[in-house]
Design an enzyme around this catalytic site. Structure first.
Site, short mmCIF file in Angstrom:
data_model
loop_
_atom_site.label_atom_id
_atom_site.label_comp_id
_atom_site.label_asym_id
_atom_site.label_seq_id
_atom_site.Cartn_x
_atom_site.Cartn_y
_atom_site.Cartn_z
CD GLU A 1 -72.05 -72.86 -10.44
OE1 GLU A 1 -72.39 -74.01 -10.31
OE2 GLU A 1 -73.05 -72.09 -11.30
CB CYS B 1 -65.06 -71.74 -17.04
SG CYS B 1 -66.53 -70.49 -17.63
CB CYS C 1 -75.05 -61.91 -14.36
SG CYS C 1 -74.95 -61.15 -15.80
CB CYS D 1 -78.93 -62.68 -21.73
SG CYS D 1 -77.85 -62.07 -21.82
CB CYS E 1 -77.93 -66.39 -19.44
SG CYS E 1 -76.63 -66.91 -18.42
N GLY F 1 -71.59 -64.13 -14.48
CA GLY F 1 -71.53 -62.68 -14.01
C GLY F 1 -71.12 -61.86 -15.57
CD GLU F 2 -71.02 -58.02 -19.45
OE1 GLU F 2 -70.51 -58.98 -20.12
OE2 GLU F 2 -69.81 -57.27 -19.92
CB SER G 1 -72.57 -62.82 -25.58
OG SER G 1 -71.17 -64.07 -25.20
CG LEU G 2 -73.37 -60.53 -32.29
CD1 LEU G 2 -73.52 -59.55 -32.20
CD2 LEU G 2 -72.75 -60.97 -33.85
CG ASN H 1 -74.98 -76.25 -23.04
OD1 ASN H 1 -75.31 -76.99 -23.64
ND2 ASN H 1 -74.43 -75.27 -22.77
CB CYS I 1 -72.29 -71.79 -22.27
SG CYS I 1 -70.79 -71.64 -22.91
N1 SAH Z 1 -71.36 -62.31 -19.34
C1 SAH Z 1 -70.91 -62.38 -19.86
C2 SAH Z 1 -69.99 -63.83 -20.04
C3 SAH Z 1 -70.67 -65.02 -19.62
S1 SAH Z 1 -70.57 -65.96 -21.20
C4 SAH Z 1 -71.36 -62.66 -21.77
O1 SAH Z 1 -72.41 -62.98 -21.81
O2 SAH Z 1 -70.55 -62.76 -22.57
C5 SAH Z 1 -71.11 -66.84 -21.43
C6 SAH Z 1 -71.74 -67.44 -22.22
O3 SAH Z 1 -72.98 -68.41 -22.43
C7 SAH Z 1 -72.54 -66.36 -23.57
O4 SAH Z 1 -71.81 -65.88 -24.61
C8 SAH Z 1 -73.67 -66.63 -23.52
O5 SAH Z 1 -74.27 -65.76 -24.42
C9 SAH Z 1 -73.32 -68.05 -22.73
N2 SAH Z 1 -74.62 -68.91 -23.02
C10 SAH Z 1 -75.99 -68.47 -21.86
N3 SAH Z 1 -76.44 -69.16 -21.36
C11 SAH Z 1 -76.67 -70.02 -22.00
C12 SAH Z 1 -77.29 -71.59 -22.61
N4 SAH Z 1 -78.79 -71.66 -21.47
N5 SAH Z 1 -77.03 -72.07 -23.13
C13 SAH Z 1 -75.42 -72.10 -23.95
N6 SAH Z 1 -74.69 -70.94 -24.45
C14 SAH Z 1 -75.30 -69.79 -23.28
#
Ligand code: SAH
Length: 362
Positions: A99, A112, A119, A123, A126, A173-174, A228-229, A308, A351
């Site tokens: 996507e 984006c 991925c 997490c 996600c 993806g990462e 992403s912390l 989300n 996201c």
């Molecule tokens: N893998 C990388 C690139 C993806 S960025 C990373 O994680 O940084 C996608 C962003 O959306 C990340 O900051 C992740 O923490 C956030 N994210 C993942 N699932 C989400 C959700 N359901 N709602 C809001 N943010 C989310």
């Protein structure tokens, strides 16, 4: 390894820089300027196929069309949200879905991009994680996402070319696990003979692959860094983001402290707010403590992303007053803290919602 040597079926021509395209022509006994012509046709004029690059001799056009992979993406569906956000669902040649999201922002747009199909990072909150890793995208497949949506905006939606384009590697993806292809794609996209999207317009977001953050810091033309912390204590972070078992918070902070920055540049720390999980005052204080050495160098800013919701996952965003209080606690200590407005939530494009679902909404 360059993406050019990775491409197996045909040539990954969309993954070639202008210079590589020129070398490709020379190898075929043609003058180098043919490479520049083709590169400019693809990246500036956004032609879809080499047949449309009429400045090239006919035999070359036909030859290219037969042997190379200039259309690596097939559009499955595109959804448009009320706020103008568009979510493109593509399949790549071997059938995996990826996507790309188009996010208008005044005269500029932010794209984006996906770096992998699926991925591997698992997490807990996600949607993409539920797919697992299917494969790394090639440089051409990453570049093609940009070319496709720009072309589509002009042709299908009759929009003017955007005044400026920002890229975020925040789709599926990462990106740091597909390091070579991602960086090569960014070199192609930054090429002054083409789109010329310079690295400071690009933000790469990672879960925190420590050795790759260090490597990225050594790249001459590196994008901005976002991490992403989502939790600032190891036990909670490891439960939400298993990567923390391999690269715990202390190592992650070390890598961030070492990361070279341009004057005024800050690393973005993304913090997905999960109601009742990581949104208490105490966790805001833990975040401030963890960030302290970075704050001392004015090296950090925070993006709060209210979760989300993803069907089937046991997380909810906090109530709005919690979100605002969390932000206020960080701001009170002088930490620049922004709230990420969810864009395109109604089309499942926000996201963490990218899971190759063809459902516009759940
Ligand atoms: N893998 C990388 C690139 C993806 S960025 C990373 O994680 O940084 C996608 C962003 O959306 C990340 O900051 C992740 O923490 C956030 N994210 C993942 N699932 C989400 C959700 N359901 N709602 C809001 N943010 C989310």
């Amino acid at each position: 390894m360059s993406s050019a040597s990775v491409a197996m079926a045909g040539h990954d021509l969309l993954g070639f820089t202008c210079q590589q395209m020129c070398a490709f022509m020379v190898e075929r006994g043609l003058p180098a300027y043919r490479g520049r012509q083709l590169f400019q046709a693809l990246h500036r004029r956004l032609v879809e196929t080499p047949e449309a690059a009429l400045e090239l001799p006919r035999a070359l056009r036909t030859g290219l069309a037969a042997e190379s992979d200039l259309r690596p993406l097939s559009l499955m569906e595109v959804f448009e949200a009320a706020d103008g956000t568009r979510r493109y669902l593509f399949t790549v040649r071997d059938g995996h879905a990826i996507e790309t999201v188009w996010i208008p922002d005044g005269g500029r747009i932010t794209l984006c991009l996906s770096s992998q199909a699926g991925c591997p990072m698992r997490c807990a909150f996600c949607a993409t994680a539920t797919l697992g890793l299917q494969r790394n995208l090639t440089a051409g497949e990453i570049v093609a996402q940009v070319l496709y949506v720009l072309r589509d905006a002009v042709h299908r939606w009759q929009q003017p070319r955007p005044a400026g384009v920002n890229l975020v590697l925040m789709g599926m993806g990462e990106p740091l696990l597909n390091y070579d292809h991602v960086l090569h794609a960014l070199r192609v996209l930054a090429d002054p003979e083409g789109l010329h999207i310079v690295p400071r317009r690009v933000t790469l977001s990672t879960v925190g692959i420590v050795p790759r953050i260090i490597a990225l810091g050594r790249e001459p033309d590196r994008p901005r860094l976002a991490v992403s912390l989502t939790a600032a204590t190891d036990d909670l972070r490891a439960r939400l983001m298993p990567v923390n078992l391999t690269y715990p918070l202390e190592a992650l902070r070390e890598a961030c402290l070492m990361f070279p920055r341009h004057p005024g540049e800050r690393i973005t720390f993304e913090y997905v707010l999960l109601g009742g999980v990581n949104d208490a005052d105490e966790q805001a204080r833990a975040l401030l403590r963890w960030l302290a050495p970075l704050r001392a160098r004015e090296a950090a800013k925070v993006n709060l992303i209210p979760h989300n919701p993803v069907p089937g996952l046991p997380f909810q965003p906090p109530p709005p007053e919690r979100v605002l209080r969390f932000q206020a606690l960080l701001r009170a200590k002088g930490l620049p803290t922004y709230l990420r407005r969810p864009r395109g939530r109604d089309i499942f494009a926000a996201c963490g919602m990218l899971a190759a679902s063809s459902q516009p909404s759940a």
